[in-house]
Write an enzyme that holds these catalytic residues in place. Structure first.
Site, PDB file in Angstrom:
ATOM      1  CB  ALA A  64     -16.623 -45.802 -13.495  1.00  0.00           C
ATOM      2  N   GLY A 103     -14.491 -48.489  -9.476  1.00  0.00           N
ATOM      3  CA  GLY A 103     -13.738 -49.094 -10.571  1.00  0.00           C
ATOM      4  C   GLY A 103     -12.242 -49.135 -10.281  1.00  0.00           C
ATOM      5  CD  GLU A 106     -15.742 -52.841 -10.017  1.00  0.00           C
ATOM      6  OE1 GLU A 106     -15.767 -51.745 -10.623  1.00  0.00           O
ATOM      7  OE2 GLU A 106     -16.656 -53.672 -10.077  1.00  0.00           O
ATOM      8  CD  GLU A 126     -18.637 -49.332  -7.155  1.00  0.00           C
ATOM      9  OE1 GLU A 126     -18.533 -49.390  -5.902  1.00  0.00           O
ATOM     10  OE2 GLU A 126     -17.735 -49.736  -7.929  1.00  0.00           O
TER      11      GLU A 126
END
Ligand code: 3H9
Length: 702
Positions: A64, A103, A106, A126
């Site tokens: 992200a 992300g 993911e 993260e």
């Protein structure tokens, strides 16, 4: 597409989505929106039979966009985009290469098939930002790799390579050659085989490997990891997944993610993430292929190891044959150990060792590109070395001093070519510690500063440019911090009370244990040579007294603590307590019990106050530089963001009020607030928002 970062094309029935959002393809809001638009378009295109998702450049996707986390999440939310990817009824293939993190990982888990090239680095970092994987990682990863492995990957944040990813079943197919061409070919094979979409969330949540799997994960957390709420949030999110539908578990994980995002710890870690990526100083770095290191002691050989490990040719010089042989021996042992521990193969270890050669005269440094002097910390000795280096080294070679406290301008002047001179202050052990203070002298040329910074980066260091003033940034603040702990020992706190309070706050080691490790005689000698040392009989009196009593620290088994022969863990020594009590009495200091809160507050306020002074004087350019120095060089807890970030979290109004309170109760000598603190507190400002200033060289120093 609504954003040029996403391109879509049809390769004879394979819809290719290319993410081209340099530098790292972070999934910023416009990218998410365009990605969603792209997959909807391909989902509805009857000619498209399968979809390949590809990241352009060196990375698949680094995660992200961390810059967005200061604000509430904006739509489309990443987990919703990923859920849509997973729900497609055409096979989706993630074409992984290079960095596939957070992300990005993911997105890979939400895709139906994953193929990857050998350079894959796949992980969930993260936690290093005080976050948990918030876009489905806590729900999908355990379904693919089991609970124990998923917890390990997410609580450590350590990425894995292609071999481990294949073994865990995260990668279905290893690609050779071009990632996109390989992934498109793989997609065609899937279609030919009639392979259907394969949704990770269709898998059942696996049974725990053992009844203690969650307790084991909690027990395995380090003390530092426990101080970051996201560690517990990851474990709790996976634990809750076991008894919930994946949708409910994902919704709960989202809530945990948002709480972590707003936590002080995550804000602190994100602050450091960006601080660590400060742009280099202006100036064009000169190429450096060969390095000279003067002085083969612990520091010199550590620097030589760091340089050789980075592929540089090193000439290590020591006038004493025995010292040189000992230094070369240390270097050889270091690389042999690295080989034994599997960090280097035999050829790599042999090549690194062979990159260092020894010499006993400075003439051997005539051809090198850059020299780092690491001799005894004495202005006279260093000036002597620089006078010789100025003559021996080729014109244009950079001359760096590793001094930790001395005046770089005075050293530079001795070389006769001060524009070539810069400070490169490494921290011991130099091959391990990431901090490098790069000291800008009055005459240091911009290209020389830029060369030192670029070399630091090549050695894997966090380089922080500082001005020239006693102790630069780190050691000058250390004096303020140490001053308070020394005063508190005279006033009634025991050495272990000081260390315990600060270790509980999060410092990697208490200051007394650090003193014993470094050798109390080192600081003693530095204080003798410091002209601006405060004229205060209490100043560092406890440390001085211990040295005068022959207590040098771990090296002779007696310092603030007593050590068993060869032992590293000290035990409190009643003899030290008696010495301190007697000294306090001699100085007429009334003793009292001092609580942990006061110990932490006084040490932290002393650090903050000195940091503000360094900013005012231009020795530090920005508050975040000070934070980097303390987190990377002095074991300041990262989840508190460094002393300046910590001051902002306390609130500068509060900091000012407490300093004023100590000024009333303890006198103004060490407790006079600076003008900039008064101003910032009045205006509701933050140190982090102060504009950065160029670093300067202080004058008239000792
Ligand atoms: C996440 O994914 C949360 C999700 O689970 C849930 C969301 C709901 N964002 O390091 P470099 C910038 S959390 C924004 O010098 P390298 C960086 O600031 C994220 N910017 O290059 C720098 O900018 P500048 C989990 C980012 O080659 C430039 O890119 N992911 C991001 O040495 C180059 O960076 C991570 O924690 C980002 N995510 O290393 C990965 N990443 O040029 C963090 C980088 O303006 N990133 N930038 O100074 C890294 O570990 C390294 O940057 C990477 C590249 C290994 C990728």
């Amino acid at each position: 597409m609504s954003d040029p970062a996403i391109r879509v094309r049809d390769e004879s029935g394979i819809g290719v989505v290319e993410i081209d959002h340099p530098p790292v393809n972070a999934l910023a809001r416009p990218v998410r929106a365009a990605l969603l638009e792209a997959i909807e378009r391909l989902a509805h295109d009857p000619a498209v039979q399968a979809i390949v998702i590809h990241g352009c450049g060196r990375h698949f996707i680094a995660g992200a966009d961390v810059r967005e986390f200061d604000a509430p999440p904006a739509e489309p939310l990443l987990h919703e985009v990923l859920n849509r990817v997973e729900a497609l009824d055409k096979p989706v293939i993630a074409a992984l290469h290079g960095t596939t993190l957070g992300g990005g990982a993911e997105l890979a888990l939400a895709s139906h098939y994953r193929c990857a090239t050998p350079d894959l680095s796949f992980g969930f970092p993260e936690i290093k930002l005080g976050l948990l994987p918030g876009a489905g990682g806590t729900v999908r990863l355990p379904r693919l790799v089991g609970i124990r492995r998923a917890l390990e990957l997410m609580t450590s944040g350590t990425p894995i390579g292609i071999a481990a990813a294949r073994e865990l079943g995260l990668v279905d197919h290893e690609l050779r050659g071009d990632v996109l061409a390989g992934a498109v070919a793989f997609a065609r094979e899937r279609i030919a085989a009639g392979a259907p979409p394969r949704r990770t969330t269709d898998l059942p949540m696996p049974a725990p490997e053992s009844p203690t799997v969650f307790a084991d994960a909690r027990a395995a957390l380090s003390a530092a990891a426990r101080r970051v709420p996201a560690s517990e949030a990851i474990i709790a999110a996976v634990e809750a997944s076991a008894s919930q539908s994946w949708r409910a578990a994902l919704a709960a994980a989202r809530e945990r993610f948002d709480a972590c995002r707003r936590s002080t710890e995550s804000r602190a870690l994100r602050h450091l993430f960006f601080a660590e990526r400060v742009p280099p100083p202006a100036g064009t770095p000169q190429p450096v292929a060969t390095v000279g290191v003067v002085g083969a002691g612990t520091m010199g050989s550590g620097i030589a190891i760091a340089a050789a490990a980075a592929g540089l040719e090193v000439t290590l010089v020591d006038a004493q044959d025995a010292a040189l042989a000992a230094g070369l021996g240390r270097i050889e042992r270091h690389f042999a150990d690295a080989q034994r521990k599997g960090r280097l193969d035999a050829a790599g270890a042999a090549a690194a060792t062979a990159r260092v050669r020894g010499a006993t005269t400075l003439e051997a440094l005539a051809p090198v590109d850059l020299v780092i002097e690491a001799v005894f910390e004495s202005l006279e000795v260093k000036r002597g070395v620089f006078a010789e280096l100025g003559r021996a080294c080729r014109p244009g070679a950079v001359l760096a001093t590793n001094t930790s406290t001395l005046d770089v301008d005075a050293i530079a002047a001795a070389s006769g070519r001060p524009a070539d001179v810069v400070g490169m202050h490494f921290f011991s052990p130099a091959q391990v510690m990431r901090l490098l203070e790069i000291v800008r002298g009055r005459d240091t040329a911009p290209a020389v500063l830029a060369t030192a910074f670029a070399l630091g980066k090549r050695l894997g260091k966090i380089g922080v440019v500082v001005g020239n003033g006693f102790g630069f940034v780190g050691n000058r603040m250390l004096y303020a911090y140490g001053r308070e702990k020394e005063l508190m020992m005279l006033e009634g706190a025991t050495p272990i009370e000081i260390d315990r309070a600060l270790e509980t706050f999060g410092m990697a080691m208490g200051p007394n244990a650090v003193g014993d490790l470094a050798g109390l005689d080192i600081g003693y000698a530095v204080r003798r040579g410091w002209r601006e040392r405060p004229d205060d009989p209490r100043f560092y009196r406890v440390s001085d007294l211990l040295v005068e009593q022959g207590r040098l620290g771990q090296k002779n088994g007696r310092g603030f603590y007593r050590y068993e022969p060869g032992g590293r863990r000290g035990t409190p020594d009643p003899e030290v307590d008696a010495l301190i009590r007697a000294e306090a009495e001699r100085l007429g200091i009334a003793r009292r019990a001092i609580g942990a809160d006061e110990i932490v507050e006084r040490c932290m306020l002393a650090l903050i106050d000195e940091g503000v002074r360094l900013l005012e004087e231009g020795i530090a350019a920005r508050a975040s530089d000070i934070d980097l120095v303390w987190c990377h060089g002095y074991g300041f807890p990262r989840e508190r963001g460094g002393p300046m970030f910590y001051a902002d979290t306390l609130g500068l109004g509060h900091v000012l009020e407490r300093i004023r309170c100590y000024a009333r109760t303890r006198g103004p000598r060490y407790w006079t607030p600076t003008a900039s603190l008064e101003r910032l507190a009045r205006d509701g400002g933050r140190l982090a928002d102060e504009p950065s200033a160029p670093t300067t060289s202080a004058t008239g120093r000792g």
